[in-house]
Scaffold this motif. Structure first.
Motif, PDB file in Angstrom:
ATOM      1  N   MET A   1       0.836  -1.198   0.000  1.00  0.00           N
ATOM      2  CA  MET A   1       0.000   0.000   0.000  1.00  0.00           C
ATOM      3  C   MET A   1       0.873   1.250   0.000  1.00  0.00           C
ATOM      4  O   MET A   1       0.637   2.190  -0.784  1.00  0.00           O
ATOM      5  N   ALA A   2       1.887   1.269   0.865  1.00  0.00           N
ATOM      6  CA  ALA A   2       2.754   2.442   0.999  1.00  0.00           C
ATOM      7  C   ALA A   2       3.548   2.706  -0.282  1.00  0.00           C
ATOM      8  O   ALA A   2       3.617   3.840  -0.767  1.00  0.00           O
ATOM      9  N   ILE A   3       4.134   1.638  -0.843  1.00  0.00           N
ATOM     10  CA  ILE A   3       4.938   1.805  -2.054  1.00  0.00           C
ATOM     11  C   ILE A   3       4.071   2.252  -3.231  1.00  0.00           C
ATOM     12  O   ILE A   3       4.464   3.119  -4.016  1.00  0.00           O
ATOM     13  N   THR A   4       2.883   1.692  -3.345  1.00  0.00           N
ATOM     14  CA  THR A   4       1.975   2.070  -4.430  1.00  0.00           C
ATOM     15  C   THR A   4       1.616   3.552  -4.335  1.00  0.00           C
ATOM     16  O   THR A   4       1.584   4.265  -5.343  1.00  0.00           O
ATOM     17  N   LYS A   5       1.379   4.002  -3.127  1.00  0.00           N
ATOM     18  CA  LYS A   5       1.010   5.399  -2.913  1.00  0.00           C
ATOM     19  C   LYS A   5       2.175   6.338  -3.202  1.00  0.00           C
ATOM     20  O   LYS A   5       1.986   7.422  -3.779  1.00  0.00           O
ATOM     21  N   LEU A   6       3.374   5.929  -2.824  1.00  0.00           N
ATOM     22  CA  LEU A   6       4.544   6.805  -2.965  1.00  0.00           C
ATOM     23  C   LEU A   6       5.125   6.838  -4.380  1.00  0.00           C
ATOM     24  O   LEU A   6       5.803   7.800  -4.747  1.00  0.00           O
TER      25      LEU A   6
ATOM     26  N   PHE B   1     -17.433  -6.052  -7.875  1.00  0.00           N
ATOM     27  CA  PHE B   1     -16.237  -5.235  -8.076  1.00  0.00           C
ATOM     28  C   PHE B   1     -15.011  -5.967  -7.537  1.00  0.00           C
ATOM     29  O   PHE B   1     -14.922  -6.264  -6.350  1.00  0.00           O
ATOM     30  N   ILE B   2     -14.096  -6.260  -8.441  1.00  0.00           N
ATOM     31  CA  ILE B   2     -12.860  -6.934  -8.060  1.00  0.00           C
ATOM     32  C   ILE B   2     -11.887  -5.893  -7.512  1.00  0.00           C
ATOM     33  O   ILE B   2     -11.846  -4.749  -7.980  1.00  0.00           O
ATOM     34  N   LEU B   3     -11.129  -6.267  -6.478  1.00  0.00           N
ATOM     35  CA  LEU B   3     -10.189  -5.352  -5.840  1.00  0.00           C
ATOM     36  C   LEU B   3      -8.753  -5.710  -6.203  1.00  0.00           C
ATOM     37  O   LEU B   3      -8.380  -6.877  -6.195  1.00  0.00           O
ATOM     38  N   LYS B   4      -7.967  -4.689  -6.509  1.00  0.00           N
ATOM     39  CA  LYS B   4      -6.550  -4.880  -6.816  1.00  0.00           C
ATOM     40  C   LYS B   4      -5.764  -3.675  -6.322  1.00  0.00           C
ATOM     41  O   LYS B   4      -6.337  -2.606  -6.092  1.00  0.00           O
ATOM     42  N   PHE B   5      -4.452  -3.864  -6.171  1.00  0.00           N
ATOM     43  CA  PHE B   5      -3.593  -2.705  -5.985  1.00  0.00           C
ATOM     44  C   PHE B   5      -3.465  -2.047  -7.359  1.00  0.00           C
ATOM     45  O   PHE B   5      -3.289  -2.729  -8.363  1.00  0.00           O
ATOM     46  N   ARG B   6      -3.542  -0.743  -7.399  1.00  0.00           N
ATOM     47  CA  ARG B   6      -3.464  -0.045  -8.679  1.00  0.00           C
ATOM     48  C   ARG B   6      -2.075  -0.212  -9.289  1.00  0.00           C
ATOM     49  O   ARG B   6      -1.079   0.120  -8.685  1.00  0.00           O
ATOM     50  N   SER B   7      -2.040  -0.699 -10.515  1.00  0.00           N
ATOM     51  CA  SER B   7      -0.764  -0.920 -11.210  1.00  0.00           C
ATOM     52  C   SER B   7      -0.631  -0.048 -12.452  1.00  0.00           C
ATOM     53  O   SER B   7       0.387  -0.091 -13.131  1.00  0.00           O
ATOM     54  N   MET B   8      -1.662   0.724 -12.744  1.00  0.00           N
ATOM     55  CA  MET B   8      -1.641   1.584 -13.927  1.00  0.00           C
ATOM     56  C   MET B   8      -1.832   3.045 -13.533  1.00  0.00           C
ATOM     57  O   MET B   8      -2.220   3.356 -12.400  1.00  0.00           O
ATOM     58  N   ILE B   9      -1.599   3.921 -14.501  1.00  0.00           N
ATOM     59  CA  ILE B   9      -1.845   5.337 -14.268  1.00  0.00           C
ATOM     60  C   ILE B   9      -3.344   5.562 -14.122  1.00  0.00           C
ATOM     61  O   ILE B   9      -4.154   4.738 -14.557  1.00  0.00           O
ATOM     62  N   VAL B  10      -3.723   6.659 -13.520  1.00  0.00           N
ATOM     63  CA  VAL B  10      -5.133   6.991 -13.357  1.00  0.00           C
ATOM     64  C   VAL B  10      -5.754   7.247 -14.731  1.00  0.00           C
ATOM     65  O   VAL B  10      -5.091   7.752 -15.639  1.00  0.00           O
TER      66      VAL B  10
ATOM     67  N   LYS C   1       6.013   1.726 -13.280  1.00  0.00           N
ATOM     68  CA  LYS C   1       7.186   0.872 -13.052  1.00  0.00           C
ATOM     69  C   LYS C   1       6.934  -0.080 -11.888  1.00  0.00           C
ATOM     70  O   LYS C   1       7.246  -1.268 -11.952  1.00  0.00           O
ATOM     71  N   TRP C   2       6.412   0.451 -10.797  1.00  0.00           N
ATOM     72  CA  TRP C   2       6.100  -0.389  -9.640  1.00  0.00           C
ATOM     73  C   TRP C   2       4.962  -1.350  -9.976  1.00  0.00           C
ATOM     74  O   TRP C   2       4.968  -2.514  -9.576  1.00  0.00           O
ATOM     75  N   GLY C   3       4.002  -0.856 -10.739  1.00  0.00           N
ATOM     76  CA  GLY C   3       2.889  -1.697 -11.143  1.00  0.00           C
ATOM     77  C   GLY C   3       3.348  -2.874 -11.983  1.00  0.00           C
ATOM     78  O   GLY C   3       2.811  -3.978 -11.881  1.00  0.00           O
ATOM     79  N   ASN C   4       4.359  -2.657 -12.810  1.00  0.00           N
ATOM     80  CA  ASN C   4       4.896  -3.731 -13.644  1.00  0.00           C
ATOM     81  C   ASN C   4       5.467  -4.849 -12.782  1.00  0.00           C
ATOM     82  O   ASN C   4       5.268  -6.037 -13.065  1.00  0.00           O
ATOM     83  N   PHE C   5       6.169  -4.475 -11.712  1.00  0.00           N
ATOM     84  CA  PHE C   5       6.717  -5.485 -10.791  1.00  0.00           C
ATOM     85  C   PHE C   5       5.586  -6.251 -10.108  1.00  0.00           C
ATOM     86  O   PHE C   5       5.634  -7.485  -9.999  1.00  0.00           O
ATOM     87  N   MET C   6       4.570  -5.525  -9.643  1.00  0.00           N
ATOM     88  CA  MET C   6       3.459  -6.189  -8.957  1.00  0.00           C
ATOM     89  C   MET C   6       2.733  -7.155  -9.891  1.00  0.00           C
ATOM     90  O   MET C   6       2.346  -8.259  -9.478  1.00  0.00           O
ATOM     91  N   ARG C   7       2.563  -6.753 -11.131  1.00  0.00           N
ATOM     92  CA  ARG C   7       1.846  -7.613 -12.064  1.00  0.00           C
ATOM     93  C   ARG C   7       2.644  -8.876 -12.397  1.00  0.00           C
ATOM     94  O   ARG C   7       2.088  -9.959 -12.544  1.00  0.00           O
ATOM     95  N   LYS C   8       3.957  -8.742 -12.533  1.00  0.00           N
ATOM     96  CA  LYS C   8       4.794  -9.901 -12.839  1.00  0.00           C
ATOM     97  C   LYS C   8       4.821 -10.903 -11.679  1.00  0.00           C
ATOM     98  O   LYS C   8       4.980 -12.103 -11.880  1.00  0.00           O
TER      99      LYS C   8
END
Length: 239
Positions: A75-80, A101-110, A129-136
């Motif tokens: 959560m913190a890294i995604t926000k920062l 509604f499915i829940l995910k950490f946001r990995s894309m731009i708004v 960039k961070w989203g790419n790591f989370m998705r992989k």
């Protein structure tokens, strides 16, 4: 409304929101309410369904409690690392065609889909960039354990899709409606053996793998898929 002319594969979408068709009521005439649902549910014994749901609740609860430090860190890294909310929710179609509604950490731009629903691809510029790591590593999907607790999803089951793509899949492969007779999953045989799909045609190919799950729904299969998913996360084979 989309209607397949075949009497046995008739699908009706009802409900409107902002001028577009949405599945507020997803009726599968002669499918989920009768023939397909009956055949599938009769093939899955009551005890198996009870064990599966009990396992889902226990596994998800354990994952949330023990993974709380990881959850808070993500959560913190995604926000920062990028502007926008930490979580991302998107309407998907679940069991018996019910939307949730499915829940995910946001990995894309708004506003990544201002031009309408899109499938992701390699080097998608919308992914952070961070989203790419989370998705992989599939870490972006951890919040879905809350979907499991709420009863919208299972830990293992067919991948939940959006109505926009389901309409296109069913137009090609009406048998897809069989997957709507059970809860969708965080992971699936299709996800493990095929991976993410970049086109509707690839979604149809992956669907054939998920259909196999209907004939082997049991705890052993679920544990096997979970184990394979963990290896996918470790090897960063997600997308």
């Amino acid at each position: 409304m989309i209607r397949n002319q075949s009497h046995q594969q008739e699908i009706v979408f009802k409900g409107y929101q902002a001028g577009r068709i949405i599945p507020d009521l997803f009726t599968l005439d002669n499918i989920s309410r009768s023939s397909v649902s009956q055949r599938v549910n009769e093939g899955i014994e009551l005890t198996t369904r009870f064990v599966k749901r009990t396992f889902d609740i226990l596994f998800s609860s354990l994952a949330i409690v023990t993974g709380l430090p990881v959850f808070l860190t993500l959560m913190a890294i995604t926000k920062l690392t990028s502007k926008g909310p930490v979580f991302y929710k998107q309407e998907r179609i679940g069991r018996n065609g019910q939307p949730f509604f499915i829940l995910k950490f946001r990995s894309m731009i708004v506003d990544s889909e201002v031009n309408g629903p899109q499938l992701t691809s390699d080097n998608d510029p919308r992914i952070t960039k961070w989203g790419n790591f989370m998705r992989k590593t599939h870490l972006d999907e951890i919040p879905q354990f809350f979907n499991v607790l709420m009863g919208d999803m299972s830990v293992v089951g067919p991948r939940p899709e959006r109505a926009h793509f389901i309409q296109q899949i069913v137009a090609r492969q009406p048998i897809y409606t069989r997957l709507l007779t059970i809860r969708p999953g965080i992971t699936s045989i299709g996800q493990v053996d095929y991976g993410y799909a970049e086109t509707v045609e690839e979604m149809c190919q992956r669907m054939m793998l998920d259909l196999k799950y209907l004939s082997q729904v049991n705890l052993i299969t679920d544990l096997k898929v979970i184990g394979q998913t963990v290896m996918t996360m470790i090897n960063k084979k997600g997308k």
